[in-house]
Design an enzyme around this catalytic site. Structure first.
Site, PDB file in Angstrom:
ATOM      1  N   SER A  99     -61.388 -78.089-132.849  1.00 38.84           N
ATOM      2  CA  SER A  99     -60.393 -78.950-133.486  1.00 38.84           C
ATOM      3  C   SER A  99     -60.782 -80.423-133.379  1.00 38.84           C
ATOM      4  O   SER A  99     -61.875 -80.810-133.787  1.00 38.84           O
ATOM      5  CB  SER A  99     -59.024 -78.669-132.878  1.00 38.84           C
ATOM      6  OG  SER A  99     -57.979 -79.187-133.692  1.00 38.84           O
ATOM      7  N   ASP A 119     -57.535 -73.706-137.526  1.00 39.75           N
ATOM      8  CA  ASP A 119     -57.793 -74.367-136.246  1.00 39.75           C
ATOM      9  C   ASP A 119     -58.234 -73.378-135.165  1.00 39.75           C
ATOM     10  O   ASP A 119     -57.569 -72.381-134.899  1.00 39.75           O
ATOM     11  CB  ASP A 119     -56.500 -75.065-135.814  1.00 39.75           C
ATOM     12  CG  ASP A 119     -56.686 -76.014-134.653  1.00 39.75           C
ATOM     13  OD1 ASP A 119     -57.522 -75.748-133.777  1.00 39.75           O
ATOM     14  OD2 ASP A 119     -55.972 -77.026-134.612  1.00 39.75           O
TER      15      ASP A 119
END
Length: 292
Positions: free
Chosen positions: A42, A163
Site C-alpha cells: 500500500s 490493497d
C-alpha cells in the site's frame, strides 16, 4: 540480532501515515543504506518505489509539499475517477511530469522489490515485482494501494486486485519465507497498538462478484491485530528490528493536515538516522543515490 546485507526490509502501509515511512527511508538514502530485498504494501509500496529508484525526498514532496497545492484527496475524485485519491495526478502527472520518476534507476534494483496486493477472486495476497515494464510497475503499485470501498479494482495480468493490506498489512513472513531470517520492519503504528473495532460480515451486495474478498474483509481487523502481535513477538525473539512512531498516531489514514504530516515525517527521519548510526555500516553499499 545480526544485521547484514541479507537482512530484509518490510514496509507497512497506512495511507497518509506512510509519511513516517518516507522520513525513515529518506534517512536511509542520506546515509547510503540500501537493503537488497524490500517487500512493501500500500503506502509502503509507494514510498518503496522512490527508495528503490534512489530518489530522496520524492515521496515527501508528493505526500506533504504537493498535498495542499494539488488537493488530491477528496470525494470529487471518488465521483470522477472511482478513487478518493486523484489517480490521474498521482500515477500519471507526478511520475511523468511534476515529480519525474527515474524508471531506469528503479529497474536496476527492482528485482529485489516486491509489492503486495490482494487478489479479489481468491482472497489471497499476491507478491508482484516488475523489472522493465513502466506501465505494469505503475499498475502494481496502484493496485497495492487501492483502498477497499473508496478505490476501483485494478487489473494486473488479468487478475482483479486491491490493497495488499486487506490480507497482509505487514508482510514480514513473506520476507522470512524468501530467505531473510532477520528483518527491519517500518511500522506506522506505535508499540502496543491494536484495532479496537469489531469485524463485521460484509453484505452480499458489496463486491458481489468476489465472495472471497468479502470474507477477507470480514476478518480484516482480527488479521491485522494478529500481525501486530507477530511483530512484537518477533521483536522479543530478537529476530526483527521495528522502527515505529513513539507515540499514538495523530495522523489519520486519509489526512490533510500538513502540520501533522510534517511532524510525523520528521519523527520518521530522526528514527531512521538513529538506525543508520547504529546499524548502517552493516548494510551500506557503494554510493549511488542522488538528490531530486
Amino acid at each position: 540480532m545480526q544485521i547484514d546485507t541479507n537482512t530484509g526490509l518490510v514496509l507497512e502501509g497506512g495511507g497518509m501515515r506512510g509519511v513516517f515511512t518516507s522520513g525513515v527511508l529518506d534517512a536511509f538514502m542520506k546515509h547510503e543504506v540500501w537493503f537488497r530485498y524490500v517487500v512493501a504494501v500500500s503506502a509502503g509500496a509507494c514510498n518503496g518505489m522512490s527508495y528503490i529508484s534512489r530518489q530522496p525526498r520524492r515521496a515527501r514532496i508528493s505526500n506533504i509539499d504537493y498535498l495542499t497545492r494539488y488537493n488530491y484527496i477528496g470525494i470529487k475524485h471518488l465521483v470522477t475517477q472511482g478513487c478518493i485519491f486523484d489517480r490521474e495526478l498521482l500515477y500519471d502527472r507526478f511520475p511523468n511530469e511534476l515529480l519525474p520518476f527515474d524508471y531506469d534507476e528503479y529497474f536496476r534494483h527492482a528485482d529485489g522489490f516486491e509489492m503486495v496486493a490482494t487478489d479479489c477472486a481468491s482472497g489471497h495476497p499476491v507478491y508482484l515485482k516488475e523489472t522493465h515494464d513502466r506501465q505494469r510497475a505503475c499498475d502494481i503499485v496502484k493496485a497495492s494501494s487501492s483502498l477497499p470501498y473508496v478505490s476501483k479494482i485494478v487489473w494486473v495480468d488479468g487478475r482483479p486486485l486491491l490493497d495488499g493490506g486487506i490480507i497482509d498489512s505487514i508482510p514480514v513472513m513473506r520476507s522470512i519465507e524468501a530467505g531473510h531470517a532477520t528483518n527491519v520492519v517500518i511500522s506506522t503504528r506505535n508499540y502496543g497498538f491494536r484495532e479496537l473495532g469489531k469485524d463485521r460480515k460484509i453484505p452480499p451486495f458489496v463486491y458481489r462478484n468476489y465472495p472471497r474478498l468479502r470474507l477477507a474483509l470480514s476478518h480484516r481487523i482480527r488479521a491485522y491485530n494478529q500481525q501486530l502481535q507477530l511483530i512484537e513477538d518477533l521483536e522479543h525473539e530478537d529476530r526483527i528490528i521495528c522502527i515505529r512512531p513513539r507515540k499514538p498516531m495523530q495522523v489519520r489514514r486519509i489526512e490533510k493536515d500538513v502540520e501533522k504530516l510534517e511532524a510525523l515525517y520528521e519523527e520518521g527521519f530522526a528514527l531512521g538516522e538513529q538506525f543508520c548510526e547504529t546499524y548502517g555500516k552493516y548494510i551500506r553499499e557503494e554510493p549511488s543515490s542522488k538528490t531530486l
